[in-house]
Design a protein around this motif. Structure first.
Motif, PDB file in Angstrom:
ATOM      1  N   LEU A 112      -6.675  -4.805 -13.305  1.00 31.01           N
ATOM      2  CA  LEU A 112      -5.979  -4.425 -12.071  1.00 31.01           C
ATOM      3  C   LEU A 112      -7.031  -4.128 -11.017  1.00 31.01           C
ATOM      4  N   VAL A 113      -6.913  -4.754  -9.870  1.00 35.06           N
ATOM      5  CA  VAL A 113      -7.871  -4.561  -8.777  1.00 35.06           C
ATOM      6  C   VAL A 113      -7.203  -3.709  -7.702  1.00 35.06           C
ATOM      7  N   PHE A 114      -7.838  -2.568  -7.374  1.00 33.68           N
ATOM      8  CA  PHE A 114      -7.309  -1.634  -6.375  1.00 33.68           C
ATOM      9  C   PHE A 114      -8.288  -1.523  -5.201  1.00 33.68           C
ATOM     10  N   ARG A 115      -7.708  -1.293  -4.022  1.00 33.13           N
ATOM     11  CA  ARG A 115      -8.488  -1.013  -2.819  1.00 33.13           C
ATOM     12  C   ARG A 115      -8.068   0.359  -2.300  1.00 33.13           C
ATOM     13  N   VAL A 116      -9.062   1.244  -2.091  1.00 35.59           N
ATOM     14  CA  VAL A 116      -8.780   2.614  -1.665  1.00 35.59           C
ATOM     15  C   VAL A 116      -9.472   2.859  -0.333  1.00 35.59           C
ATOM     16  N   LYS A 117      -8.710   3.355   0.647  1.00 35.97           N
ATOM     17  CA  LYS A 117      -9.255   3.693   1.959  1.00 35.97           C
ATOM     18  C   LYS A 117      -9.018   5.172   2.241  1.00 35.97           C
ATOM     19  N   ALA A 118     -10.065   5.873   2.652  1.00 38.94           N
ATOM     20  CA  ALA A 118      -9.952   7.295   2.993  1.00 38.94           C
ATOM     21  C   ALA A 118      -9.423   7.425   4.416  1.00 38.94           C
ATOM     22  N   LEU A 119      -8.298   8.083   4.591  1.00 40.41           N
ATOM     23  CA  LEU A 119      -7.692   8.259   5.914  1.00 40.41           C
ATOM     24  C   LEU A 119      -8.119   9.565   6.556  1.00 40.41           C
ATOM     25  N   THR A 120      -8.102  10.653   5.822  1.00 42.03           N
ATOM     26  CA  THR A 120      -8.575  11.958   6.314  1.00 42.03           C
ATOM     27  C   THR A 120      -9.433  12.571   5.217  1.00 42.03           C
ATOM     28  N   GLY A 121     -10.647  12.927   5.566  1.00 49.87           N
ATOM     29  CA  GLY A 121     -11.533  13.508   4.570  1.00 49.87           C
ATOM     30  C   GLY A 121     -11.973  12.465   3.551  1.00 49.87           C
ATOM     31  N   SER A 161       0.835  -1.212   0.000  1.00 43.09           N
ATOM     32  CA  SER A 161       0.000   0.000   0.000  1.00 43.09           C
ATOM     33  C   SER A 161       0.862   1.252   0.000  1.00 43.09           C
ATOM     34  N   PHE A 162       0.276   2.350  -0.504  1.00 48.27           N
ATOM     35  CA  PHE A 162       0.922   3.662  -0.516  1.00 48.27           C
ATOM     36  C   PHE A 162      -0.105   4.704  -0.095  1.00 48.27           C
ATOM     37  N   GLU A 163       0.384   5.769   0.537  1.00 44.01           N
ATOM     38  CA  GLU A 163      -0.483   6.861   0.951  1.00 44.01           C
ATOM     39  C   GLU A 163      -0.242   8.077   0.065  1.00 44.01           C
ATOM     40  N   LEU A 164      -1.335   8.676  -0.403  1.00 50.23           N
ATOM     41  CA  LEU A 164      -1.263   9.843  -1.273  1.00 50.23           C
ATOM     42  C   LEU A 164      -2.287  10.874  -0.839  1.00 50.23           C
ATOM     43  N   LYS A 165      -2.172  12.081  -1.378  1.00 48.37           N
ATOM     44  CA  LYS A 165      -3.121  13.148  -1.095  1.00 48.37           C
ATOM     45  C   LYS A 165      -3.788  13.615  -2.384  1.00 48.37           C
ATOM     46  N   ASP A 166      -5.058  14.025  -2.240  1.00 50.15           N
ATOM     47  CA  ASP A 166      -5.739  14.607  -3.383  1.00 50.15           C
ATOM     48  C   ASP A 166      -5.443  16.103  -3.438  1.00 50.15           C
ATOM     49  N   GLY A 167      -6.100  16.827  -4.340  1.00 52.09           N
ATOM     50  CA  GLY A 167      -5.826  18.256  -4.493  1.00 52.09           C
ATOM     51  C   GLY A 167      -6.244  19.091  -3.306  1.00 52.09           C
ATOM     52  N   SER A 168      -7.122  18.560  -2.455  1.00 51.64           N
ATOM     53  CA  SER A 168      -7.584  19.293  -1.268  1.00 51.64           C
ATOM     54  C   SER A 168      -6.811  18.916  -0.015  1.00 51.64           C
ATOM     55  N   GLY A 169      -5.825  18.038  -0.142  1.00 51.14           N
ATOM     56  CA  GLY A 169      -5.040  17.625   1.018  1.00 51.14           C
ATOM     57  C   GLY A 169      -5.596  16.435   1.747  1.00 51.14           C
ATOM     58  N   ASN A 170      -6.657  15.817   1.232  1.00 49.30           N
ATOM     59  CA  ASN A 170      -7.212  14.625   1.864  1.00 49.30           C
ATOM     60  C   ASN A 170      -6.283  13.430   1.627  1.00 49.30           C
ATOM     61  N   LEU A 171      -5.985  12.716   2.691  1.00 46.03           N
ATOM     62  CA  LEU A 171      -5.052  11.592   2.610  1.00 46.03           C
ATOM     63  C   LEU A 171      -5.819  10.285   2.424  1.00 46.03           C
ATOM     64  N   TYR A 172      -5.345   9.465   1.479  1.00 45.14           N
ATOM     65  CA  TYR A 172      -5.953   8.148   1.277  1.00 45.14           C
ATOM     66  C   TYR A 172      -4.862   7.115   1.020  1.00 45.14           C
ATOM     67  N   ARG A 173      -5.224   5.848   1.218  1.00 46.87           N
ATOM     68  CA  ARG A 173      -4.288   4.744   1.008  1.00 46.87           C
ATOM     69  C   ARG A 173      -4.785   3.892  -0.164  1.00 46.87           C
ATOM     70  N   VAL A 174      -3.883   3.615  -1.096  1.00 43.49           N
ATOM     71  CA  VAL A 174      -4.232   2.801  -2.263  1.00 43.49           C
ATOM     72  C   VAL A 174      -3.392   1.530  -2.244  1.00 43.49           C
ATOM     73  N   THR A 175      -4.056   0.389  -2.564  1.00 45.05           N
ATOM     74  CA  THR A 175      -3.393  -0.922  -2.563  1.00 45.05           C
ATOM     75  C   THR A 175      -3.717  -1.654  -3.864  1.00 45.05           C
ATOM     76  N   LEU A 176      -2.676  -2.167  -4.518  1.00 43.53           N
ATOM     77  CA  LEU A 176      -2.894  -3.036  -5.674  1.00 43.53           C
ATOM     78  C   LEU A 176      -3.041  -4.461  -5.136  1.00 43.53           C
ATOM     79  N   THR A 177      -4.260  -4.950  -5.140  1.00 42.22           N
ATOM     80  CA  THR A 177      -4.517  -6.252  -4.524  1.00 42.22           C
ATOM     81  C   THR A 177      -4.355  -7.414  -5.490  1.00 42.22           C
ATOM     82  N   LYS A 178      -4.554  -7.180  -6.788  1.00 43.59           N
ATOM     83  CA  LYS A 178      -4.530  -8.316  -7.718  1.00 43.59           C
ATOM     84  C   LYS A 178      -4.297  -7.830  -9.148  1.00 43.59           C
ATOM     85  N   VAL A 179      -3.613  -8.678  -9.916  1.00 45.00           N
ATOM     86  CA  VAL A 179      -3.457  -8.477 -11.359  1.00 45.00           C
ATOM     87  C   VAL A 179      -4.079  -9.695 -12.036  1.00 45.00           C
TER      88      VAL A 179
END
Length: 250
Positions: free
Chosen positions: A159-168, A119-137
């Motif tokens: 490609l199967v991704f799982r996204v979790k909202a951490l802030t916002g 998994s990796f953590e990234l931010k959107d344009g508003s600063g909201n933090l989310y975690r994205v995981t590549l679960t399957k190919v």
């Protein structure tokens, strides 16, 4: 009668001066006045400059050290210019150092590639933090219905991704724009927008998830039959933000 010169002499004829009467017959005329008058210097001849000949042009000799000073000044100016250019080039260059594992890539730096399932953590344009995981190919993948078939000479890859909202809640995040496959031939393959069996394409690519919640979806690609999945990339802000990578199954 015109006066004539005396015989045997080269003297000019004697002419009476204005206001003087001619001598009586038989009397010798007075001697002619001297020329130029007594006490007066003779008139100069042609080209005479009264004791001052033409002055030759005077050339001012440049001091020897003046040329050396000019050359030294040019060298100093060039050195300053070259030094400033070198400093500006050093300031323009930015070294990108990967973040340690487990940190966020939202600052614009790219983390080291991960394996499938990481998994990796990234931010959107508003600063909201989310975690994205590549679960399957899924390779090859089956189309979502009978009308979803790949082009000739190609296959579906899911490609199967799982996204979790951490802030916002992530905004303006679209999985179809964020995800890219880099093939074994070095080419980049964007999303195909076809659905695959067993998964949904989020909300037509758009990610909607509330804080603390998780959403799972797939993104479909078409690759030539002889090209393998080398790398999977996810770039936030619909392809304009920070990028993370996973190493493909090969």
């Amino acid at each position: 009668m015109w006066p004539s010169a005396r015989s045997g002499q080269g003297q000019p004829p004697s002419w009476p001066t204005p206001g003087q009467s001619p001598p009586p017959p038989g009397q010798s005329p007075p001697p002619p006045p001297s020329w130029p008058p007594a006490g007066q210097p003779p008139y100069p001849g042609p080209g005479y400059t009264y004791g001052y000949g033409p002055r030759p042009p005077r050339f001012r000799r440049r001091p020897r050290f003046l040329g050396a000073i000019v050359t030294l000044g040019v060298i100093i100016v060039l050195g300053v210019v070259v030094g400033n250019l070198g400093k500006s080039r050093e300031n323009a260059s930015v070294s990108v150092t990967p973040f340690p594992s487990g940190t966020s890539a939202s600052a614009g730096h790219q983390e080291p590639p991960g394996r499938i399932g990481s998994s990796f953590e990234l931010k959107d344009g508003s600063g909201n933090l989310y975690r994205v995981t590549l679960t399957k190919v899924i390779d090859p993948a089956k189309g979502g219905n009978q009308f979803s078939v790949p082009d000739a000479g190609k296959r579906f890859v899911g490609l199967v991704f799982r996204v979790k909202a951490l802030t916002g809640s992530p905004r303006d995040e679209d999985a179809n724009n964020n995800a890219v496959i880099i093939g074994s031939n070095g080419q980049h393959y964007p999303a195909d927008f076809d659905g695959i069996a067993g998964y949904t394409n989020f909300d037509h690519g758009a990610i909607h998830v509330s804080t603390g919640e998780t959403v799972t979806g797939s993104v479909t690609f078409q690759l030539p039959t002889d090209v393998k999945v080398s790398t999977v990339q996810w770039t936030a802000l619909s392809g304009f933000g920070s990028t993370v990578e996973w190493i493909g199954p090969g």
